[in-house]
Write a protein that holds these residues in place. Structure first.
Motif, short mmCIF file in Angstrom:
data_model
loop_
_atom_site.label_atom_id
_atom_site.label_comp_id
_atom_site.label_asym_id
_atom_site.label_seq_id
_atom_site.Cartn_x
_atom_site.Cartn_y
_atom_site.Cartn_z
N CYS A 113 0.91 -1.27 -0.01
CA CYS A 113 0.05 0.05 0.07
C CYS A 113 0.92 1.31 0.01
O CYS A 113 0.55 2.09 -0.64
CB CYS A 113 -0.93 -0.14 1.27
SG CYS A 113 -2.07 1.38 1.50
N ARG A 126 2.19 2.95 -3.11
CA ARG A 126 1.14 3.31 -4.07
C ARG A 126 0.74 4.77 -3.57
O ARG A 126 0.30 5.60 -4.50
CB ARG A 126 0.09 2.39 -4.40
CG ARG A 126 0.58 0.95 -4.84
CD ARG A 126 -0.59 0.28 -5.25
NE ARG A 126 -1.45 -0.10 -3.74
CZ ARG A 126 -2.44 0.22 -3.28
NH1 ARG A 126 -3.34 0.89 -4.19
NH2 ARG A 126 -2.93 -0.34 -2.32
N MET A 127 0.55 5.15 -2.41
CA MET A 127 0.14 6.28 -1.66
C MET A 127 0.96 6.58 -0.48
O MET A 127 1.75 5.88 0.02
CB MET A 127 -1.45 5.90 -1.69
CG MET A 127 -1.81 4.94 -0.46
SD MET A 127 -3.52 4.65 -0.44
CE MET A 127 -3.86 3.86 -2.17
N GLU A 128 0.33 7.63 0.07
CA GLU A 128 0.89 8.23 1.41
C GLU A 128 0.49 7.29 2.42
O GLU A 128 -0.59 6.67 2.45
CB GLU A 128 0.22 9.55 1.77
CG GLU A 128 0.39 10.89 0.81
CD GLU A 128 2.05 11.14 1.28
OE1 GLU A 128 2.48 11.07 2.23
OE2 GLU A 128 2.66 11.48 0.25
N ASN A 158 -7.81 0.95 1.73
CA ASN A 158 -6.65 1.17 0.77
C ASN A 158 -5.52 -0.06 1.17
O ASN A 158 -4.63 -0.14 0.14
CB ASN A 158 -5.95 2.43 1.00
CG ASN A 158 -6.76 3.71 0.93
OD1 ASN A 158 -7.38 3.67 -0.08
ND2 ASN A 158 -6.83 4.91 1.85
#
Length: 400
Positions: free
Chosen positions: A242, A245-247, A256
């Motif tokens: 995870c 892919r993102m903050e 998420n």
């Protein structure tokens, strides 16, 4: 004056009666175990005390089956809030109860817990405030705050492996609230330390926290989780699938993270989760005049306008749940009770008035399933496709 053999016999009789009453309710009292060897590894509670758990040993066919349940208790997101936890049972094993009552999924009474009653059952006490994700080496001598949740998780698991979990044939990591989030974020990690041939699954009770704006339109929970992750240094201990892919702070939200988790997970949640409505949808900071106070205490007293807002929040929760749980191996039991956590208490887990749902038979009052049956059927693959959703409020039982 009270005393003497007669008084002693009376007290013994009262204690025996209390024990019988607790057993009749499916409740077991279990003593505490301190993981003292963890201190040398820096795996400690917020105040530097050793982590702890309560352990009820398995028997018979459950001797090599393990249920590790992480209790909840929210999070601390800055120095001030962590200090407020530090000298309580939420931040120190020195302040924890020496005994704890096991019920629901943890009880050893077969009628109340038919699938897991004779497993090794562990309730891990929560004392780090980060869902076991924090790891900051430095300790401020002024506050004496230790942000070491990830180390605590590892120390607890290693201790249990040495007590026989290394031979597990069946295993579940579960938890309630912040502990339910723990069981999601550490699901694959738990699977990785157990024998390759073991049946290992994860259960999250009231741990599917949704990223949604509050009634003022502000991203309150997103900002709060971001502060939790920053304070505890959690980024490096969140699922890499995870965080790549993102903050990292967004990976604190199950919606998420769960799509990339390989181990099967069962999501037990209310569609009208009381904690989420009170703290994500309508936190005090967004309602300074307390207009929502009466509604948050009893949904039946909400105004029509408030009910529309709550229903919109429920729809967002259900959409996030479906988005993040597409794996055919995952299961869910989503009811309409205004509660938070349902596996630890006997009333919700398995009693005459426990919540019961079945999408295909609800209106006919046939084949209704309790939470305990749904989880057991899913775990043992008796009916592996368990996706029960009945989000109508009030929930379809006497349990509210």
């Amino acid at each position: 004056m009270p005393g003497g053999p007669r008084f002693g016999r009376c007290m013994l009789a009262l204690v025996s009666l209390l024990v019988l009453q607790l057993r009749a309710q499916g409740i077991l009292t279990v003593g505490i175990t301190y993981v003292t060897e963890a201190v040398d590894k820096g795996a400690v509670c917020l105040d530097g005390s050793p982590p702890a758990y309560h352990f009820s040993e398995g028997s018979g066919s459950g001797i090599n089956s393990w249920l590790v349940h992480f209790e909840g208790g929210g999070w601390c997101h800055n120095t001030i809030s962590c200090i407020s936890r530090r000298d309580t049972r939420s931040g120190s094993s020195n302040h924890m109860e020496k005994e704890f009552n096991f019920s629901g999924i943890l009880t050893n009474e077969q009628p109340f817990n038919p699938d897991f009653y004779n497993w090794n059952r562990i309730r891990v006490r929560y004392c780090d405030g980060s869902s076991y994700t924090g790891d900051v080496e430095e300790v401020d001598p002024v506050t004496n705050l230790h942000f070491r949740g990830a180390r605590v998780f590892q120390a607890i698991i290693q201790n249990l492996l040495s007590r026989g979990m290394k031979n597990a044939e069946n295993a579940i990591i579960s938890g309630c609230s912040a502990g339910g989030l723990t069981s999601i974020l550490h699901c694959d990690q738990f699977r990785a330390v157990l024998p390759s041939g073991a049946k290992v699954k994860c259960l999250s009770d009231a741990g599917y926290f949704v990223n949604a704006n509050d009634i003022s339109g502000a991203p309150h929970i997103e900002e709060y989780f971001s502060q939790v992750v920053a304070t505890h240094g959690s980024a490096k201990n969140l699922p890499a699938s995870c965080t790549s892919r993102m903050e990292p702070s967004l990976c604190f939200f199950p919606q998420n993270a769960v799509e990339q988790i390989q181990t099967p997970i069962f999501f037990l949640n209310s569609a009208h989760d009381s904690w989420q409505i009170r703290n994500i949808l309508a936190p005090s900071v967004s309602d300074p005049q307390g207009i929502w106070n009466i509604c948050k205490n009893n949904l039946q007293k909400c105004s029509p306008e408030q009910l529309i807002i709550i229903q919109d929040f429920t729809n967002k929760f259900l959409a996030a749940l479906r988005k993040g749980s597409r794996s055919p191996y995952n299961g869910m039991f989503i009811d309409g009770c205004y509660v938070h956590c349902q596996s630890e208490g006997q009333g919700a887990w398995l009693e005459n008035a426990s919540p019961m749902i079945d999408n295909t038979a609800l209106k006919l009052n046939l084949l209704l399933q309790t939470i305990a049956k749904a989880v057991g059927d899913w775990y043992y693959d008796r009916n592996p496709i368990q996706r029960k959703i009945d989000s109508a409020y009030p929930c379809n039982s006497n349990f509210i």
